[in-house]
Each structure stands twice: as C-alpha cells, then as structure tokens.
Design an enzyme around this catalytic site. Sequence first.
Site, PDB file in Angstrom:
ATOM      1  N   LYS A   1       0.847  -1.199   0.000  1.00  0.00           N
ATOM      2  CA  LYS A   1       0.000   0.000   0.000  1.00  0.00           C
ATOM      3  C   LYS A   1       0.881   1.247   0.000  1.00  0.00           C
ATOM      4  CE  LYS A   1      -3.914  -2.278   2.170  1.00  0.00           C
ATOM      5  NZ  LYS A   1      -4.642  -2.608   3.400  1.00  0.00           N
TER       6      LYS A   1
ATOM      7  N   GLN B   1      -4.500  -0.919   9.579  1.00  0.00           N
ATOM      8  CA  GLN B   1      -4.467  -2.273   9.012  1.00  0.00           C
ATOM      9  C   GLN B   1      -5.080  -3.283   9.985  1.00  0.00           C
ATOM     10  OE1 GLN B   1      -3.395  -3.123   5.833  1.00  0.00           O
ATOM     11  NE2 GLN B   1      -4.113  -5.174   6.309  1.00  0.00           N
TER      12      GLN B   1
ATOM     13  N   ASP C   1     -10.812   3.368   3.831  1.00  0.00           N
ATOM     14  CA  ASP C   1     -11.191   1.945   3.805  1.00  0.00           C
ATOM     15  C   ASP C   1     -12.703   1.806   3.607  1.00  0.00           C
ATOM     16  OD1 ASP C   1      -9.276   0.012   3.807  1.00  0.00           O
ATOM     17  OD2 ASP C   1      -9.080  -0.119   5.991  1.00  0.00           O
TER      18      ASP C   1
END
Length: 286
Positions: free
Chosen positions: A54, A98, A121
């Site tokens: 990422k 995460q 997200d």
Amino acid sequence: MTARVLDGKARAARLTAGIAARVAERVRSGRAPPGLAVVLIGENPASQVYVRNKRRTTEAVGMRSFAFDLPAGTPQTELLALIDSINADPSVNGVLVQLPLPQHIDGELVTERIDPRKDVDGLHPYNIGRLVLKRPVLRPCTPYGCMVLLKETGADLAGKHAVIIGQSNIVGRPMALELLIERCTVTVCHSKTRDLPGLVRQADIVVAGVGKPNFVQGDWVKDGAFVIDVGINRDATGKLCGDVDFAAASERASWITPVPGGVGPMTIAMLLANTLQAAELQDSVA
Ligand code: NAP
C-alpha cells in the site's frame, strides 16, 4: 467452457495510471498531493506485506505516504490519540488502520474514531450507511474493486443472481450492498448456511470471501457463471491460492479472477481512488 480471466493486476495498473495522472494535474495546479496515513500495529507478517504494498503504491502515484508502525502492545488510548491527531492534520487526506488488530484493541471503536471524510477503507458506519442508502461516498475497497472487475465483463449485472460466500464487514456485507445497487438478486451465505453447494449452483455471480483454500469446488459452479475469488490463502504446499478451485471452476465459469493477480491488486487501486476522492471532497469544503 473455459473461463476468461478477469485480470485484476492489469485493471489495477490502468486505474493507478489514471490516478497518477490526476495527482500530477493536481500538483501542477498548485494543490498539495493527497496524503495517505497507514497505521500498522504489531508484526503480523501478512499485514506487513499488505502495508508495504500500500505504501509503495501510494508513493508510486505521487501521493504522500505517512507511515505509523506501532508495537503490538500499544495501548488502545494511544492508538485513538494518534487517530485524533491524524484526523486533525490537513496534509493527511486518508487514513487506514491495518486489520487484524491485536486482541486488546476494539476494532469497532478504532474504525468509528476515524473522521468519515478520511475513512478511505470505507468501513466507518457513516460510509457503510451511505452504501446502504444507495448514496455511497467512500466505498469499502475490496467490494468496490470486485465491482470494477465485474463491470469489465461488459455484461449487464441487473437481474443476475449473485451468491456471496462470507458475511464479514469488510467483504461479504458491503459486497451484498454493491450488488444490490446494481440490482442483482443477492444471497449471502455463511458458516450456518444449509446446502451451500446447491445455492452456489444457482449463481450467475459467485463471490467467495471465506478464507479457506480451494473451498469452492468446480462442480458447484454453474456453466457461464462469473466467479470472483476474494480469498488469499496458502495451500498445503505453502503456495498462494484463493477460496475457489481455480482450475476446476475455470472449466465451467465464463469469467474468473485468479489468485494472485485478481481482487488483491484491485483493493489497493481502490484505496488510492478513495484517497484521491477524499482529497477532492476535502478541497471542496475547505
Ligand atoms: P472472515 O471475517 O473470517 O469471514 C469469513 C466468512 O466466511 C464468515 O462470514 C464465515 O461465516 C464464512 N465461512 C467460514 N466457513 C464457512 C463455510 N464452511 N461455509 C460458508 N461460509 C463460511 O474473513 P474476511 O476478512 O472476510 O476474509 C475472507 C477471505 O478474503 C480471506 O482469505 C482474506 O484473506 C481475504 N481477503 C482478501 C482481500 C483482498 O484484497 N483480496 C481483502 C480482504 C479479505 P460466519 O460469519 O458464519 O462465521
């Protein structure tokens, strides 16, 4: 029938090239490059790989990457304070923490602490609520990427019967909402579902998000079905594989995503798309 492969790697590369061009244009016009903060807690090896990818892709499209690597024992209060400071930092347009988180941290609380405008997200209750109401803003990355791949088939999705295996907050549930927006008829399956193979056999679209290597058998797949494999697993030999028996399912499906190279790269591309969108939304209200 031998399935055509929905190449997520190639589609993601096209998407990120477009994002990079828009970031460059933004910078040329005197605006700041979008900034993405990725918070990693602990040393889960899979998470470390995802986070590295990422961050690398963020920089590759010309965005600023802000890395926060915290030890596994970080108290929840400290993590929440970090999110508060990121929320308040105008150079950061998007933040993701995460998953999975260590046991002592309440993941729901962490997700809800993120400013919904920076929730790239797409998992904050505000963004999920917008998706429920067919007015999505920042959309959960993995289902969003699956939809882009399904549209690559060129088929009209309306009226198709989609069977989703898995009902997690990050995959199955938002996937059901995305497919409903396209006016599919959606069946969501989980570990208590009866006659899963029978339900999958009725599916025009199968989305597997189970987390079990090669779980979906080839003879469960209806002739001509579209198969989207979200799973990322290791088989008995340690090789990366999905939730679907790819070789057997390819004999019947008309389109199928591979693992690796299917949904995984799309998830990262959609994260960057969301970060750019978040920056533009924040510009428009600044
Ligand atoms: P999860 O939270 O563990 O959810 C798994 C789901 O599968 C649950 O809803 C569970 O049902 C269901 N399930 C388990 N066993 C089943 C069975 N025998 N029959 C039917 N359903 C069953 O997993 P997740 O976070 O959604 O992730 C799923 C997979 O996708 C994993 O391999 C993960 O690594 C992968 N993933 C990939 C990406 C990507 O970018 N490609 C992104 C996210 C996740 P219950 O709810 O009844 O327990």
